[in-house]
Design a protein around this motif. Structure first.
Motif, PDB file in Angstrom:
ATOM      1  N   VAL A  75     -12.871  16.586 -28.826  1.00  0.00           N
ATOM      2  CA  VAL A  75     -14.161  17.284 -28.801  1.00  0.00           C
ATOM      3  C   VAL A  75     -14.791  17.313 -30.187  1.00  0.00           C
ATOM      4  O   VAL A  75     -16.009  17.113 -30.338  1.00  0.00           O
ATOM      5  N   ALA A  78     -16.441  14.100 -30.991  1.00  0.00           N
ATOM      6  CA  ALA A  78     -17.686  13.982 -30.237  1.00  0.00           C
ATOM      7  C   ALA A  78     -18.794  14.832 -30.872  1.00  0.00           C
ATOM      8  O   ALA A  78     -19.946  14.393 -30.981  1.00  0.00           O
ATOM      9  N   ASN A 136     -13.361   8.780 -25.320  1.00  0.00           N
ATOM     10  CA  ASN A 136     -14.726   8.979 -25.793  1.00  0.00           C
ATOM     11  C   ASN A 136     -15.481   9.783 -24.732  1.00  0.00           C
ATOM     12  O   ASN A 136     -15.700   9.311 -23.615  1.00  0.00           O
ATOM     13  N   LEU A 137     -15.861  10.993 -25.094  1.00  0.00           N
ATOM     14  CA  LEU A 137     -16.531  11.873 -24.134  1.00  0.00           C
ATOM     15  C   LEU A 137     -17.954  11.431 -23.808  1.00  0.00           C
ATOM     16  O   LEU A 137     -18.536  11.909 -22.830  1.00  0.00           O
ATOM     17  N   THR A 141     -16.851   8.329 -17.114  1.00  0.00           N
ATOM     18  CA  THR A 141     -15.462   8.413 -16.637  1.00  0.00           C
ATOM     19  C   THR A 141     -15.386   7.862 -15.219  1.00  0.00           C
ATOM     20  O   THR A 141     -16.323   7.992 -14.434  1.00  0.00           O
ATOM     21  N   ILE A 147     -11.037  13.626 -17.738  1.00  0.00           N
ATOM     22  CA  ILE A 147     -10.388  13.753 -19.041  1.00  0.00           C
ATOM     23  C   ILE A 147      -9.913  15.197 -19.159  1.00  0.00           C
ATOM     24  O   ILE A 147     -10.724  16.126 -19.223  1.00  0.00           O
ATOM     25  N   LEU A 160     -12.113  18.298 -20.026  1.00  0.00           N
ATOM     26  CA  LEU A 160     -13.061  17.963 -21.087  1.00  0.00           C
ATOM     27  C   LEU A 160     -14.269  17.224 -20.511  1.00  0.00           C
ATOM     28  O   LEU A 160     -15.377  17.365 -21.006  1.00  0.00           O
ATOM     29  N   LYS A 161     -14.006  16.442 -19.469  1.00  0.00           N
ATOM     30  CA  LYS A 161     -15.099  15.753 -18.777  1.00  0.00           C
ATOM     31  C   LYS A 161     -14.655  15.459 -17.359  1.00  0.00           C
ATOM     32  O   LYS A 161     -13.550  14.957 -17.135  1.00  0.00           O
ATOM     33  N   PHE A 217     -19.930  20.805 -25.101  1.00  0.00           N
ATOM     34  CA  PHE A 217     -18.778  20.455 -25.937  1.00  0.00           C
ATOM     35  C   PHE A 217     -18.425  21.610 -26.876  1.00  0.00           C
ATOM     36  O   PHE A 217     -17.248  21.886 -27.128  1.00  0.00           O
TER      37      PHE A 217
END
Length: 286
Positions: A75, A78, A136-137, A141, A147, A160-161, A217
């Motif tokens: 995070v 990002a 990589n956010l 996805t 993630i 996270l995602k 984020f």
């Protein structure tokens, strides 16, 4: 009581007492040496089992902490790239206003559009480079592949995602073509198409969408901080709890050690006296 050379009751009693003292002394010495009153299952099977289980839990909490720290790093990377992109979008908004004011197909418009294109490429390059440990956010996805990081030893997860999340670069195309995986961006070929895409309103829309992503984020980064703090406190509590169960009171054991050593010496003397009583019978036969 009859005197006998075959059975020396006093010596037997003295020997039993000395053996008990030696056994207690061995236990106390082990506690002083290890600092533990329960160092093996032999000392106390139930407590040893509980302590072993909790030590395993402490080890598992280390893995949870590492997972959370990994998520935090993902995070943070990002967010660092996001700050660069926000600065770029702010500059692009000024350029968009200038492009709309410039005369169509003029040299000024061409130069302003070239600046806009260069910054747009930097934006997509920054987004593609915001990778930590292969994650990589800002990229899309796959479906069914969110993630996530572990939050506890019971299998809890922090997302996270979400699975199937879109790439953030999609909202930053500005009439061109973006490849989020490669980090490339290709502007529209015609100046007229660029003039339609390069407007302050479009940049503002992209900026609002992107800052919303960054805000999410930021919230997740704070959540990970709180989770890490909780795991640290949990580990401290577990360590204290195990210590309460198995740690020896060294001050008490030290005093006990001195007393037992003295008792051992007295036991040896008592056994010596008891053993000498049989030899006194020889005087009766002189």
């Amino acid at each position: 009581m009859a005197n006998s050379i075959n059975t020396n009751r006093g010596a037997l009693v003295a020997l039993q007492t000395l053996n008990n003292t030696n056994k207690a002394l061995e236990t106390t010495q082990n506690r002083v040496n290890t600092g533990l009153k329960v160092s093996s299952a032999k000392d106390n099977g139930a407590i040893f089992a509980i302590a072993t289980s909790q030590r395993a839990e402490m080890g598992a909490q280390d893995a949870v902490k590492q997972s959370l720290q990994r998520g935090q790093s993902i995070v943070d990377v990002a967010l660092a790239a996001g700050e660069t992109v926000v600065d770029a979008l702010t500059e692009m908004k000024s350029l968009a206003v200038a492009i709309q004011d410039a005369t169509a197909d003029s040299d000024t418009e061409t130069k302003l559009m070239a600046d806009f294109d260069a910054i747009a490429k930097e934006v997509h390059s920054a987004l593609a480079g915001a990778t930590f440990d292969g994650v990589n956010l800002f990229k899309a996805t796959a479906a069914g592949a969110p993630i996530e990081v572990s939050t506890n030893t019971s299998g809890g997860k922090f997302s996270l995602k979400a699975a199937g999340g879109a790439a953030s670069a999609t909202a930053l195309a500005f009439g061109g073509t973006a490849d989020a995986d490669a980090g490339t961006w290709t502007a529209a070929a015609a100046a007229a198409d660029k003039r339609t895409a390069y407007t302050a309103a479009n940049v503002e829309t992209a900026l609002n969408a992107f800052t919303t992503t960054l805000a999410d984020f930021g919230t997740k980064s704070k959540s990970l901080d709180r989770q890490l703090t909780f795991v640290g406190k949990m580990q401290d509590s577990l360590e204290t709890g195990v210590g309460n169960l198995v740690d020896a009171d060294l001050a008490k054991e030290s005093a006990r050690l001195t007393a037992l050593q003295t008792k051992q010496q007295l036991g040896v003397q008592a056994l010596s006296i008891a053993n000498s009583s049989s030899s006194m019978l020889l005087g009766l036969f002189r």
